[in-house]
Design a protein around this motif. Structure first.
Motif, PDB file in Angstrom:
ATOM      1  N   LEU A  13      41.473  33.359  34.523  1.00 48.90           N
ATOM      2  CA  LEU A  13      41.328  33.872  35.878  1.00 48.90           C
ATOM      3  C   LEU A  13      39.876  34.147  36.256  1.00 48.90           C
ATOM      4  CD1 LEU A  13      44.338  36.315  36.348  1.00 48.90           C
ATOM      5  CD2 LEU A  13      44.102  33.951  37.098  1.00 48.90           C
ATOM      6  N   ALA A  14      39.024  34.388  35.279  1.00 49.39           N
ATOM      7  CA  ALA A  14      37.638  34.729  35.595  1.00 49.39           C
ATOM      8  C   ALA A  14      36.952  33.696  36.481  1.00 49.39           C
ATOM      9  CB  ALA A  14      36.847  34.954  34.306  1.00 49.39           C
ATOM     10  N   PRO A  15      37.108  32.373  36.227  1.00 45.88           N
ATOM     11  CA  PRO A  15      36.446  31.405  37.107  1.00 45.88           C
ATOM     12  C   PRO A  15      36.999  31.381  38.526  1.00 45.88           C
ATOM     13  CG  PRO A  15      37.029  30.409  34.993  1.00 45.88           C
ATOM     14  CD  PRO A  15      37.731  31.719  35.076  1.00 45.88           C
ATOM     15  N   LEU A  16      38.159  31.993  38.729  1.00 47.65           N
ATOM     16  CA  LEU A  16      38.764  31.993  40.066  1.00 47.65           C
ATOM     17  C   LEU A  16      38.336  33.190  40.903  1.00 47.65           C
ATOM     18  CD1 LEU A  16      42.485  31.107  39.158  1.00 47.65           C
ATOM     19  CD2 LEU A  16      40.520  29.559  39.400  1.00 47.65           C
ATOM     20  N   LEU A  17      37.739  34.193  40.271  1.00 55.50           N
ATOM     21  CA  LEU A  17      37.438  35.439  40.968  1.00 55.50           C
ATOM     22  C   LEU A  17      36.130  35.374  41.735  1.00 55.50           C
ATOM     23  CD1 LEU A  17      38.673  38.095  38.417  1.00 55.50           C
ATOM     24  CD2 LEU A  17      39.291  38.024  40.832  1.00 55.50           C
ATOM     25  N   ARG A  18      36.132  35.874  42.955  1.00 52.71           N
ATOM     26  CA  ARG A  18      34.936  36.033  43.784  1.00 52.71           C
ATOM     27  C   ARG A  18      34.821  37.495  44.196  1.00 52.71           C
ATOM     28  NH1 ARG A  18      34.267  30.994  46.461  1.00 52.71           N
ATOM     29  NH2 ARG A  18      34.595  29.395  44.868  1.00 52.71           N
ATOM     30  N   GLY A  19      33.595  37.951  44.342  1.00 56.59           N
ATOM     31  CA  GLY A  19      33.361  39.291  44.868  1.00 56.59           C
ATOM     32  C   GLY A  19      33.297  40.385  43.831  1.00 56.59           C
ATOM     33  N   ALA A  20      33.608  40.090  42.565  1.00 56.43           N
ATOM     34  CA  ALA A  20      33.511  41.094  41.504  1.00 56.43           C
ATOM     35  C   ALA A  20      32.153  40.982  40.831  1.00 56.43           C
ATOM     36  CB  ALA A  20      34.628  40.911  40.486  1.00 56.43           C
ATOM     37  N   ILE A  21      31.621  42.120  40.416  1.00 58.11           N
ATOM     38  CA  ILE A  21      30.353  42.153  39.692  1.00 58.11           C
ATOM     39  C   ILE A  21      30.584  42.056  38.191  1.00 58.11           C
ATOM     40  CG2 ILE A  21      28.324  43.576  39.186  1.00 58.11           C
ATOM     41  CD1 ILE A  21      28.273  42.443  41.971  1.00 58.11           C
ATOM     42  N   ASP A  22      31.712  42.602  37.727  1.00 62.65           N
ATOM     43  CA  ASP A  22      31.984  42.683  36.298  1.00 62.65           C
ATOM     44  C   ASP A  22      33.494  42.632  36.101  1.00 62.65           C
ATOM     45  OD1 ASP A  22      31.505  42.992  33.584  1.00 62.65           O
ATOM     46  OD2 ASP A  22      31.202  45.158  33.681  1.00 62.65           O
ATOM     47  N   LEU A  23      33.930  42.149  34.924  1.00 58.42           N
ATOM     48  CA  LEU A  23      35.341  42.133  34.564  1.00 58.42           C
ATOM     49  C   LEU A  23      35.525  42.896  33.256  1.00 58.42           C
ATOM     50  CD1 LEU A  23      36.422  38.433  35.275  1.00 58.42           C
ATOM     51  CD2 LEU A  23      36.744  40.438  36.730  1.00 58.42           C
ATOM     52  N   GLU A  24      36.454  43.831  33.267  1.00 57.55           N
ATOM     53  CA  GLU A  24      36.760  44.609  32.070  1.00 57.55           C
ATOM     54  C   GLU A  24      38.092  44.128  31.509  1.00 57.55           C
ATOM     55  OE1 GLU A  24      37.996  49.186  30.798  1.00 57.55           O
ATOM     56  OE2 GLU A  24      37.275  48.743  32.833  1.00 57.55           O
ATOM     57  N   ARG A  25      38.093  43.759  30.227  1.00 58.24           N
ATOM     58  CA  ARG A  25      39.340  43.382  29.570  1.00 58.24           C
ATOM     59  C   ARG A  25      40.113  44.649  29.235  1.00 58.24           C
ATOM     60  NH1 ARG A  25      39.907  37.862  30.438  1.00 58.24           N
ATOM     61  NH2 ARG A  25      37.766  37.061  30.595  1.00 58.24           N
ATOM     62  N   THR A  26      41.380  44.703  29.635  1.00 60.61           N
ATOM     63  CA  THR A  26      42.226  45.866  29.398  1.00 60.61           C
ATOM     64  C   THR A  26      43.413  45.461  28.530  1.00 60.61           C
ATOM     65  OG1 THR A  26      43.695  45.531  31.295  1.00 60.61           O
ATOM     66  CG2 THR A  26      41.602  46.683  31.708  1.00 60.61           C
ATOM     67  N   ALA A  27      44.240  46.433  28.202  1.00 62.68           N
ATOM     68  CA  ALA A  27      45.430  46.139  27.401  1.00 62.68           C
ATOM     69  C   ALA A  27      46.396  45.236  28.142  1.00 62.68           C
ATOM     70  CB  ALA A  27      46.122  47.445  27.008  1.00 62.68           C
ATOM     71  N   PRO A  55      39.144  46.883  44.441  1.00 66.01           N
ATOM     72  CA  PRO A  55      38.526  45.560  44.611  1.00 66.01           C
ATOM     73  C   PRO A  55      38.300  45.128  46.060  1.00 66.01           C
ATOM     74  CG  PRO A  55      40.838  45.306  44.064  1.00 66.01           C
ATOM     75  CD  PRO A  55      40.569  46.787  44.035  1.00 66.01           C
ATOM     76  N   ALA A  56      37.570  45.929  46.822  1.00 69.70           N
ATOM     77  CA  ALA A  56      37.258  45.535  48.205  1.00 69.70           C
ATOM     78  C   ALA A  56      36.472  44.224  48.204  1.00 69.70           C
ATOM     79  CB  ALA A  56      36.446  46.630  48.884  1.00 69.70           C
ATOM     80  N   GLY A  57      36.960  43.246  48.924  1.00 63.88           N
ATOM     81  CA  GLY A  57      36.281  41.958  49.004  1.00 63.88           C
ATOM     82  C   GLY A  57      36.527  41.038  47.823  1.00 63.88           C
ATOM     83  N   VAL A  58      37.252  41.490  46.806  1.00 64.24           N
ATOM     84  CA  VAL A  58      37.499  40.664  45.620  1.00 64.24           C
ATOM     85  C   VAL A  58      38.724  39.791  45.885  1.00 64.24           C
ATOM     86  CG1 VAL A  58      37.995  40.663  43.149  1.00 64.24           C
ATOM     87  CG2 VAL A  58      36.485  42.416  44.129  1.00 64.24           C
ATOM     88  N   ARG A  59      38.611  38.515  45.549  1.00 59.72           N
ATOM     89  CA  ARG A  59      39.716  37.598  45.786  1.00 59.72           C
ATOM     90  C   ARG A  59      39.723  36.507  44.723  1.00 59.72           C
ATOM     91  NH1 ARG A  59      34.574  37.731  48.190  1.00 59.72           N
ATOM     92  NH2 ARG A  59      33.920  35.660  48.875  1.00 59.72           N
ATOM     93  N   LEU A  60      40.917  35.954  44.495  1.00 59.58           N
ATOM     94  CA  LEU A  60      41.096  34.765  43.677  1.00 59.58           C
ATOM     95  C   LEU A  60      41.015  33.561  44.601  1.00 59.58           C
ATOM     96  CD1 LEU A  60      44.128  36.156  41.716  1.00 59.58           C
ATOM     97  CD2 LEU A  60      41.985  35.470  40.619  1.00 59.58           C
ATOM     98  N   VAL A  61      40.212  32.575  44.232  1.00 58.11           N
ATOM     99  CA  VAL A  61      40.009  31.391  45.085  1.00 58.11           C
ATOM    100  C   VAL A  61      40.206  30.156  44.225  1.00 58.11           C
ATOM    101  CG1 VAL A  61      38.450  30.216  46.670  1.00 58.11           C
ATOM    102  CG2 VAL A  61      38.325  32.703  46.435  1.00 58.11           C
ATOM    103  N   PHE A  62      41.117  29.274  44.656  1.00 54.07           N
ATOM    104  CA  PHE A  62      41.398  28.098  43.838  1.00 54.07           C
ATOM    105  C   PHE A  62      41.969  26.967  44.682  1.00 54.07           C
ATOM    106  CE2 PHE A  62      44.784  31.250  43.508  1.00 54.07           C
ATOM    107  CZ  PHE A  62      45.946  30.553  43.825  1.00 54.07           C
ATOM    108  N   HIS A  63      41.884  25.755  44.119  1.00 51.89           N
ATOM    109  CA  HIS A  63      42.524  24.574  44.704  1.00 51.89           C
ATOM    110  C   HIS A  63      43.833  24.325  43.976  1.00 51.89           C
ATOM    111  CE1 HIS A  63      39.434  23.323  47.453  1.00 51.89           C
ATOM    112  NE2 HIS A  63      38.518  23.235  46.517  1.00 51.89           N
ATOM    113  N   THR A  64      44.868  23.978  44.718  1.00 55.69           N
ATOM    114  CA  THR A  64      46.159  23.670  44.118  1.00 55.69           C
ATOM    115  C   THR A  64      47.033  22.961  45.142  1.00 55.69           C
ATOM    116  OG1 THR A  64      48.053  24.609  42.915  1.00 55.69           O
ATOM    117  CG2 THR A  64      47.236  25.861  44.803  1.00 55.69           C
ATOM    118  N   ALA A  65      48.033  22.243  44.650  1.00 57.46           N
ATOM    119  CA  ALA A  65      49.077  21.685  45.516  1.00 57.46           C
ATOM    120  C   ALA A  65      50.368  22.484  45.378  1.00 57.46           C
ATOM    121  CB  ALA A  65      49.317  20.223  45.165  1.00 57.46           C
TER     122      ALA A  65
END
Length: 399
Positions: A13-27, A55-65
């Protein structure tokens, strides 16, 4: 019978995320942050910890059919003891830039806040599955905007067709910092916050560092702005400094200079727009601190009031009127040697006529219609040809 879905695992999912500064891995998965780990480690304020993880302004962005997309999330809801429940955060799915579906995650963790004692209680919950079906059966760009006001851990994404990261189409990145209004307080959906409205109209990729109660000229926030890639930058300064009663005039000016100096260390020639506060009648001439109106809360309505003494302004207490004058002076002086620095009086976005027509419902934050108006005005002023953050053409000289 439900069609089996192919699975995109959380690490993808990390390559799909826009608008985040950092990602924290959780349980459970990943938690998007809007401040980096270094900044989070330098401040023990629970208010800041809460809002930067929303996550104000954070979104997943991807191409798909795909015609069906499922997103598993683990939200954290806030509940103020003695007050009506807050609305669930909204997830919006856009297809090729147009709203196609929306959903809410009913469940998850709950954070109960007692305003009378300042204590909190964390009540654990379970992940929730959001299902978006009936999407057009063709290749398309999909965006899933996360709630701007609800902490959201991402657990899994599934679709009935392959998913691939989408490019940004060559659009410039706009990095914005401000207060709860910039984060989107009182907006009812993530694409309805004024920065999201302005970004859509301006054709820019938004990174929103609006921090409810946290636009306090903190050095760690300036470093985050310095280190974040951006083609256009704006900072909205003032309201939190007043309503937190954080500093006096003697400290404010040097703090603004230091904040701008830090940004310029990483973005020496990037167009930078300094926006002074929107009109806020309770704090125009009355200093902070700002406090909840407990009588309004008892009646089931959130509202705020200014508690400072206007008679102390002469001794250096800050009001919005004082801050606007000081910001105009500082930017005017700096612009003599920084032609890419610009100033905007926030009352051009929301002023006296607007307050008469669309008053602030809680005395502090705009309603959804006002968010849209502010976003339209910002886009027209900043991103149009000749504007200070112009996307096409040359920005105007510093003003």
């Amino acid at each position: 019978m439900t069609t089996p879905l192919t699975t995109t695992s959380v690490p993808d999912l990390a390559p799909l995320l826009r608008g985040a500064i950092d990602l924290e891995r959780t349980a459970h998965g990943v938690l998007p942050h809007r401040l980096p780990a270094r900044a989070r480690a330098q401040c023990a304020d629970p208010q800041l910890a809460m809002v930067e993880a929303q996550p104000a302004g954070v979104r997943l962005v991807f191409h798909t059919a795909a015609t069906v997309v499922e997103l598993d999330t683990l939200p954290t809801k806030r509940h103020y003891a003695g007050s009506p429940p807050r609305p669930d955060g909204v997830y919006e799915l856009l297809v090729d830039g147009r709203l196609a579906a929306e959903a809410t995650a009913v469940g998850g963790h709950t954070l109960v806040v007692d305003l009378a004692t300042g204590t909190t209680e964390h009540r654990p919950g379970s992940p929730v599955t959001l299902r978006f079906a009936g999407l057009p059966a063709r290749p398309k760009r999909v965006e899933i905007w996360l709630p701007h006001n609800e902490t959201t851990e991402l657990v899994a994404l599934r679709a009935d067709a392959p998913v691939a990261p989408a490019d940004d189409g060559g659009r410039p990145v706009w990095l914005h910092h401000g207060s709860s209004i910039s984060q989107g307080s009182n907006a009812t959906r993530p694409t309805g916050t004024w920065p999201a409205v302005a970004a859509a109209l301006g054709g820019v990729e938004l990174v929103n560092l609006g921090l409810g109660g946290g636009a306090l000229l903190d050095p760690f926030t300036a470093r985050a702005l310095r280190d974040t890639p951006a083609d256009r930058i704006s900072v909205k300064i003032g309201i939190n400094v007043v309503n937190a009663d954080l500093m006096r005039l003697r400290a404010f000016g040097p703090a603004v200079h230091g904040f701008l100096d830090m940004i310029r260390d990483g973005h020496p020639t990037t167009p930078l727009l300094v926006v002074s506060p929107l009109l806020c009648p309770i704090h125009e001439d009355t200093p902070g601190p700002c406090a909840f109106d407990m009588a309004a809360l008892a009646a089931g309505r959130a509202a705020f009031r200014a508690t400072g003494d206007p008679g102390e302004v002469a001794a250096g207490r800050l009001t919005l009127t004082v801050i606007r004058d000081e910001l105009a002076r500082i930017v005017g002086e700096r612009a003599a040697t920084d032609p890419h620095l610009h100033h905007l009086d926030g009352r051009a976005l929301y002023g006296e006529a607007d307050a008469a027509e669309l008053p602030l419902p809680d005395n502090l934050h705009p309603d959804p219609a006002t968010h849209h108006r502010i976003g339209e005005r910002f886009a027209h002023h900043a991103f149009a040809d000749g504007g200070p953050l112009a996307v096409n053409g040359t920005p105007t000289a510093a003003r």
